[in-house]
Motif scaffolding. Structure first.
Motif, mmCIF file in Angstrom:
data_model
loop_
_atom_site.group_PDB
_atom_site.id
_atom_site.type_symbol
_atom_site.label_atom_id
_atom_site.label_comp_id
_atom_site.label_asym_id
_atom_site.label_seq_id
_atom_site.Cartn_x
_atom_site.Cartn_y
_atom_site.Cartn_z
ATOM 1 N N LEU A 83 -44.405 0.429 0.566
ATOM 2 C CA LEU A 83 -43.602 -0.779 0.786
ATOM 3 C C LEU A 83 -43.356 -0.953 2.281
ATOM 4 N N PRO A 84 -43.191 -2.196 2.729
ATOM 5 C CA PRO A 84 -43.292 -3.449 1.971
ATOM 6 C C PRO A 84 -44.746 -3.756 1.620
ATOM 7 N N SER A 85 -44.950 -4.396 0.494
ATOM 8 C CA SER A 85 -46.304 -4.615 0.003
ATOM 9 C C SER A 85 -46.612 -6.098 -0.170
ATOM 10 N N VAL A 86 -47.903 -6.404 -0.209
ATOM 11 C CA VAL A 86 -48.358 -7.764 -0.478
ATOM 12 C C VAL A 86 -47.874 -8.217 -1.853
ATOM 13 N N TRP A 89 -44.356 -9.415 -1.731
ATOM 14 C CA TRP A 89 -44.335 -10.753 -1.115
ATOM 15 C C TRP A 89 -44.715 -11.816 -2.137
ATOM 16 N N ASN A 278 -46.890 -6.666 8.369
ATOM 17 C CA ASN A 278 -45.619 -6.623 7.647
ATOM 18 C C ASN A 278 -45.794 -6.316 6.166
ATOM 19 N N ALA A 279 -47.048 -6.048 5.747
ATOM 20 C CA ALA A 279 -47.283 -5.778 4.332
ATOM 21 C C ALA A 279 -48.447 -4.815 4.152
ATOM 22 N N HIS A 280 -48.262 -3.889 3.221
ATOM 23 C CA HIS A 280 -49.336 -2.970 2.846
ATOM 24 C C HIS A 280 -50.101 -3.553 1.669
ATOM 25 N N LYS A 286 -53.665 -3.151 5.743
ATOM 26 C CA LYS A 286 -52.414 -3.718 6.249
ATOM 27 C C LYS A 286 -52.658 -5.191 6.544
ATOM 28 N N LEU A 303 -40.562 -9.977 4.738
ATOM 29 C CA LEU A 303 -40.568 -8.613 4.225
ATOM 30 C C LEU A 303 -39.918 -7.623 5.187
#
Length: 304
Positions: A83-86, A89, A278-280, A286, A303
């Protein structure tokens, strides 16, 4: 047959001119996207792909991994996405009139020989989008960096709309996004490229090492969120129907907390590559995803 088009991303010039008023609106009074009582797309949703022009296998894998990362269904694997993850989102779209927005990647068509040429009109995009048929789907047309599309870089980086399938009268939701690497990266790949207008802060390092494709990810995210929450021009949006502010386009230029014109906001930074994200996603990917309007809080949610 009348066609409906939606501009998915404003140019950086538009963002710099009007973002202050949007930010003021968000902080001083809630930003409200009105629900116009129309159909929304609900999962399981299939995203079909038409690759128009030459994309490398690596470029295709970056985008396919992103689309597969949207899936909010629990996977039968011990490997968990950090986290934060796609997926987290994307889960915000489930707050729009409730319901699942789980996705799967469907059929893919490779058109590497430019069957319609290298300069496409809107009707070409519609035609390409109808080459794949399937229930409850979004057909996404992706054009390579050497392909020009009507309005590309002039007023848009991507669009979504609906059209009828070649056979039958069923409406199909579709989207288009172009690779801006050689045409207008300062407009459609910001913040990974120096903007043409406005504050000239240094560009960020792209998380997948490809400015054009990482820019496409931002625009694909915008187009898909708009297509799900306003597929047939009767969903969630603010403003005129022919130029709506939608789930993500209402939050243009915001990627992290504390953002302002020319500054994407506070982001995560890869300690090895220096890339901002901003998202894994899946497979260790990434990504940088844009803020999305949250109908439960009436704010542009990020996120980080």
């Amino acid at each position: 047959m009348a066609q409906i088009y939606h501009t998915a991303i404003f140019l950086i010039l538009t963002f710099l001119s009007f973002q202050k008023s949007f930010c003021a609106l968000v902080t001083q009074s809630p930003l409200v996207l009105t629900y116009h009582k129309g159909e929304l797309l609900k999962g399981p949703l299939t995203v079909n792909l038409v690759w128009y022009g030459k994309f490398t296998p690596t470029q295709r894998s970056i985008i396919v991994d992103f689309l597969q990362s949207l899936n909010t269904i629990k996977r039968a694997t011990k490997i968990q996405t950090p986290l934060p993850s796609v997926a987290i989102w994307w889960k915000t779209t489930e707050k729009y009139h409730n319901g699942s927005s789980s996705t799967v990647v469907g059929k893919q068509i490779l058109d590497e020989n430019y069957s319609l040429g290298k300069s496409l009109k809107n009707y070409h995009i519609r035609y390409l989008a109808t080459k794949i048929a399937g229930p409850n789907s979004i057909n996404l047309v992706l054009t390579a960096k050497e392909v020009g599309v009507e309005g590309f870089c002039m007023s848009r980086c991507g669009t979504h709309g609906s059209t009828k399938q070649i056979s039958g009268n069923k409406r199909v939701a579709y989207g288009w996004v172009g690779n801006s690497e050689t045409q207008c990266p300062g407009q459609c790949a910001w913040p990974f490229h120096q903007p043409i207008y406005g504050p000239q802060s240094p560009p960020l390092v792209s998380p997948n090492g490809d400015v054009g494709v990482d820019g496409m990810i931002i625009n694909i995210a915008t187009v898909l969120a708009g297509a799900v929450t306003n597929p047939f021009n009767k969903g969630y949006f603010q403003g005129p129907a022919n130029a709506p502010l939608e789930a993500v386009s209402a939050c243009t230029g915001i990627f992290g907390s504390g953002s302002y014109p020319g500054y994407a906001g506070q982001l995560l930074v890869d300690k090895v590559t220096g890339a901002s994200y901003n998202a894994h996603g899946l497979n260790g990917r990434k990504y940088l995803v844009p803020a999305m309007w949250d109908p439960k809080t009436s704010v542009c949610s990020t996120l980080v």
